[in-house]
Design a protein around this motif. Sequence first.
Motif, mmCIF file in Angstrom:
data_model
loop_
_atom_site.group_PDB
_atom_site.id
_atom_site.type_symbol
_atom_site.label_atom_id
_atom_site.label_comp_id
_atom_site.label_asym_id
_atom_site.label_seq_id
_atom_site.Cartn_x
_atom_site.Cartn_y
_atom_site.Cartn_z
ATOM 1 N N MET A 1 0.826 -1.170 0.000
ATOM 2 C CA MET A 1 0.000 0.000 0.000
ATOM 3 C C MET A 1 0.871 1.234 0.000
ATOM 4 N N VAL A 2 0.354 2.289 -0.633
ATOM 5 C CA VAL A 2 1.088 3.546 -0.721
ATOM 6 C C VAL A 2 0.182 4.674 -0.240
ATOM 7 N N GLU A 3 0.708 5.510 0.626
ATOM 8 C CA GLU A 3 0.010 6.707 1.092
ATOM 9 C C GLU A 3 0.872 7.910 0.749
ATOM 10 N N ILE A 4 0.258 8.928 0.161
ATOM 11 C CA ILE A 4 0.962 10.170 -0.131
ATOM 12 C C ILE A 4 0.385 11.246 0.775
ATOM 13 N N LYS A 5 1.240 11.829 1.603
ATOM 14 C CA LYS A 5 0.795 12.835 2.563
ATOM 15 C C LYS A 5 0.443 14.131 1.837
ATOM 16 N N SER A 6 -0.740 14.647 2.146
ATOM 17 C CA SER A 6 -1.106 15.969 1.648
ATOM 18 C C SER A 6 -0.773 16.988 2.734
ATOM 19 N N GLN A 7 -0.869 18.254 2.411
ATOM 20 C CA GLN A 7 -0.521 19.293 3.384
ATOM 21 C C GLN A 7 -1.419 19.250 4.613
ATOM 22 N N SER A 8 -2.653 18.791 4.466
ATOM 23 C CA SER A 8 -3.581 18.781 5.600
ATOM 24 C C SER A 8 -3.545 17.474 6.403
ATOM 25 N N ASP A 9 -2.854 16.453 5.908
ATOM 26 C CA ASP A 9 -2.792 15.167 6.607
ATOM 27 C C ASP A 9 -1.930 15.241 7.854
ATOM 28 N N LYS A 10 -2.271 14.421 8.817
ATOM 29 C CA LYS A 10 -1.480 14.257 10.036
ATOM 30 C C LYS A 10 -0.680 12.961 9.914
ATOM 31 N N ILE A 11 0.633 13.066 10.058
ATOM 32 C CA ILE A 11 1.519 11.905 9.906
ATOM 33 C C ILE A 11 1.111 10.761 10.822
ATOM 34 N N LYS A 12 0.791 11.052 12.084
ATOM 35 C CA LYS A 12 0.451 9.985 13.039
ATOM 36 C C LYS A 12 -0.733 9.153 12.551
ATOM 37 N N LEU A 13 -1.722 9.810 11.956
ATOM 38 C CA LEU A 13 -2.892 9.080 11.452
ATOM 39 C C LEU A 13 -2.536 8.213 10.251
ATOM 40 N N ILE A 14 -1.688 8.735 9.386
ATOM 41 C CA ILE A 14 -1.264 7.944 8.216
ATOM 42 C C ILE A 14 -0.452 6.735 8.656
ATOM 43 N N VAL A 15 0.465 6.940 9.591
ATOM 44 C CA VAL A 15 1.295 5.832 10.082
ATOM 45 C C VAL A 15 0.421 4.764 10.732
ATOM 46 N N ALA A 16 -0.571 5.181 11.512
ATOM 47 C CA ALA A 16 -1.481 4.217 12.142
ATOM 48 C C ALA A 16 -2.225 3.410 11.080
ATOM 49 N N LYS A 17 -2.661 4.071 10.024
ATOM 50 C CA LYS A 17 -3.362 3.395 8.928
ATOM 51 C C LYS A 17 -2.444 2.387 8.239
ATOM 52 N N ILE A 18 -1.200 2.792 7.965
ATOM 53 C CA ILE A 18 -0.244 1.888 7.314
ATOM 54 C C ILE A 18 0.032 0.686 8.214
ATOM 55 N N ARG A 19 0.251 0.935 9.493
ATOM 56 C CA ARG A 19 0.521 -0.173 10.428
ATOM 57 C C ARG A 19 -0.662 -1.144 10.502
ATOM 58 N N LYS A 20 -1.871 -0.623 10.406
ATOM 59 C CA LYS A 20 -3.062 -1.478 10.407
ATOM 60 C C LYS A 20 -3.087 -2.372 9.165
ATOM 61 N N PHE A 21 -2.781 -1.786 7.999
ATOM 62 C CA PHE A 21 -2.729 -2.582 6.766
ATOM 63 C C PHE A 21 -1.667 -3.662 6.853
ATOM 64 N N ILE A 22 -0.499 -3.329 7.435
ATOM 65 C CA ILE A 22 0.568 -4.323 7.625
ATOM 66 C C ILE A 22 0.074 -5.432 8.543
ATOM 67 N N GLU A 23 -0.584 -5.048 9.616
ATOM 68 C CA GLU A 23 -1.144 -6.022 10.565
ATOM 69 C C GLU A 23 -2.147 -6.951 9.882
ATOM 70 N N LEU A 24 -2.887 -6.410 8.912
ATOM 71 C CA LEU A 24 -3.899 -7.197 8.200
ATOM 72 C C LEU A 24 -3.320 -8.013 7.036
ATOM 73 N N GLY A 25 -1.995 -7.906 6.820
ATOM 74 C CA GLY A 25 -1.372 -8.772 5.831
ATOM 75 C C GLY A 25 -0.689 -8.091 4.662
ATOM 76 N N ALA A 26 -0.728 -6.768 4.580
ATOM 77 C CA ALA A 26 0.003 -6.091 3.502
ATOM 78 C C ALA A 26 1.490 -6.383 3.665
ATOM 79 N N VAL A 27 2.174 -6.607 2.555
ATOM 80 C CA VAL A 27 3.590 -6.951 2.604
ATOM 81 C C VAL A 27 4.435 -5.721 2.931
ATOM 82 N N VAL A 28 4.077 -4.603 2.304
ATOM 83 C CA VAL A 28 4.847 -3.372 2.455
ATOM 84 C C VAL A 28 3.883 -2.200 2.518
ATOM 85 N N GLY A 29 4.210 -1.217 3.351
ATOM 86 C CA GLY A 29 3.483 0.048 3.382
ATOM 87 C C GLY A 29 4.463 1.169 3.106
#
Length: 85
Positions: A1-29
Amino acid sequence: MVEIKSQSDKIKLIVAKIRKFIELGAVVGILIDPDEKTVTIYRSTGEPTVLENGDILTIPELFPGWELPLTELWPPIFTEEETQI
């Protein structure tokens, strides 16, 4: 999965989302942060890998042999001289 941070995004929320995808089986975030010109690669094992401008992105688990210089991710910067042409 790939996330591109926009100016209004909060890094902590994006990282939590990526970690959740990894936990659910994504190979790479992958988190692309254009503001900092960094790419952070998350995997299920080990610490995240932070790449900076000038580094080369590789993801051998998904794309063996593929490489992308990070400088190709960012928009070109034109000098004043070039914009007057």
